[in-house]
Design a protein around this motif. Structure first.
Motif, PDB file in Angstrom:
ATOM      1  N   GLU A   1       1.039  -1.165  -0.155  1.00  0.00           N
ATOM      2  CA  GLU A   1      -0.050  -0.044   0.084  1.00  0.00           C
ATOM      3  C   GLU A   1       0.887   1.248   0.005  1.00  0.00           C
ATOM      4  OE1 GLU A   1      -3.954  -1.720   2.488  1.00  0.00           O
ATOM      5  OE2 GLU A   1      -2.533  -0.231   3.452  1.00  0.00           O
ATOM      6  N   GLU A   2       1.999   1.209   0.793  1.00  0.00           N
ATOM      7  CA  GLU A   2       2.832   2.444   0.857  1.00  0.00           C
ATOM      8  C   GLU A   2       3.767   2.536  -0.032  1.00  0.00           C
ATOM      9  OE1 GLU A   2       4.261   2.958   4.966  1.00  0.00           O
ATOM     10  OE2 GLU A   2       2.383   2.486   5.848  1.00  0.00           O
ATOM     11  N   THR A   3       4.407   1.638  -0.640  1.00  0.00           N
ATOM     12  CA  THR A   3       5.387   1.901  -1.834  1.00  0.00           C
ATOM     13  C   THR A   3       5.274   1.033  -3.100  1.00  0.00           C
ATOM     14  OG1 THR A   3       6.422  -0.323  -1.080  1.00  0.00           O
ATOM     15  CG2 THR A   3       6.973   1.627   0.109  1.00  0.00           C
ATOM     16  N   GLY A   4       3.958   0.427  -2.956  1.00  0.00           N
ATOM     17  CA  GLY A   4       3.820  -0.370  -4.422  1.00  0.00           C
ATOM     18  C   GLY A   4       4.847  -1.479  -4.708  1.00  0.00           C
ATOM     19  N   ILE A   5       5.579  -2.075  -3.508  1.00  0.00           N
ATOM     20  CA  ILE A   5       6.441  -3.146  -3.589  1.00  0.00           C
ATOM     21  C   ILE A   5       5.828  -4.333  -3.590  1.00  0.00           C
ATOM     22  CG2 ILE A   5       8.503  -4.227  -2.510  1.00  0.00           C
ATOM     23  CD1 ILE A   5       9.456  -1.437  -1.787  1.00  0.00           C
ATOM     24  N   THR A   6       6.031  -5.237  -4.338  1.00  0.00           N
ATOM     25  CA  THR A   6       5.374  -6.822  -4.091  1.00  0.00           C
ATOM     26  C   THR A   6       6.435  -7.703  -3.183  1.00  0.00           C
ATOM     27  OG1 THR A   6       4.062  -6.624  -6.111  1.00  0.00           O
ATOM     28  CG2 THR A   6       4.589  -8.878  -5.132  1.00  0.00           C
ATOM     29  N   VAL A   7       6.156  -7.827  -2.022  1.00  0.00           N
ATOM     30  CA  VAL A   7       7.130  -8.496  -1.174  1.00  0.00           C
ATOM     31  C   VAL A   7       7.139 -10.083  -1.508  1.00  0.00           C
ATOM     32  CG1 VAL A   7       7.572  -9.422   1.220  1.00  0.00           C
ATOM     33  CG2 VAL A   7       6.680  -7.134   0.767  1.00  0.00           C
ATOM     34  N   ASN A   8       8.338 -10.392  -1.891  1.00  0.00           N
ATOM     35  CA  ASN A   8       8.841 -11.939  -2.246  1.00  0.00           C
ATOM     36  C   ASN A   8       9.846 -12.544  -1.407  1.00  0.00           C
ATOM     37  OD1 ASN A   8       7.059 -12.103  -4.581  1.00  0.00           O
ATOM     38  ND2 ASN A   8       8.815 -10.850  -5.768  1.00  0.00           N
ATOM     39  N   GLU A   9      10.463 -11.705  -0.563  1.00  0.00           N
ATOM     40  CA  GLU A   9      11.432 -12.180   0.422  1.00  0.00           C
ATOM     41  C   GLU A   9      11.471 -11.260   1.706  1.00  0.00           C
ATOM     42  OE1 GLU A   9      16.301 -13.303   0.393  1.00  0.00           O
ATOM     43  OE2 GLU A   9      15.276 -12.198  -1.245  1.00  0.00           O
TER      44      GLU A   9
END
Length: 150
Positions: free
Chosen positions: A57-65
């Motif tokens: 939500e805050e950064t647009g990063i998709t967390v994979n690790e």
């Protein structure tokens, strides 16, 4: 008596920028201070699910690790007479990770450890960044700290 509350989590994002490890800090609209990602746990969520949602939500990063940072931010909230305890997670991002801020932040910077510590206002943030740098940048994290997000 002072109650202890834990209803939020935080996360520090790391990425390699042009061959150098950097830490993400963002300037909050509310308060105007620099910080890392944080957010409130919603009903039915685990802490690690919350940080994945908040990072997105805050950064647009998709967390994979994702890793357990093995660190608890803690501070006293005078207005509520309570101690807040906030578990910290670490997100490893792909090199040169792009950011898309939501309306909670006005700007962001990928920083060296020294740059991040110079921007933040609170001693606890500086101590956290030292901890993250030591256990996640200067040294590889233990595989036991990895959060299985599948």
């Amino acid at each position: 008596m002072i109650p202890i509350s834990c209803h939020a989590v935080s996360g520090v994002a790391l990425s390699t920028m042009d061959g150098e490890t950097k830490l993400l800090v963002m300037k909050r609209v509310k308060g105007g201070f620099w910080c890392h990602v944080a957010g409130t746990i919603e009903e039915g969520e685990t802490g690690w699910q919350t940080i994945i949602r908040e990072v997105s939500e805050e950064t647009g990063i998709t967390v994979n690790e994702l890793y357990n940072g093995l660190y608890l931010e803690q501070f006293y909230e005078a207005a509520l007479n309570r101690i807040m305890v906030v578990p910290v997670f670490v997100v490893y991002c792909p090199p040169n990770q792009t950011i898309t801020l939501n309306d909670e932040h006005t700007e962001y910077r990928w920083c060296s450890l020294a740059e991040a510590k110079a921007l933040v206002s609170f001693p606890g943030q500086k101590a956290l960044y030292d901890h993250i740098w030591h256990y996640f940048v200067d040294n590889p994290p233990s595989p036991l700290m990895r959060v299985d997000i599948c």
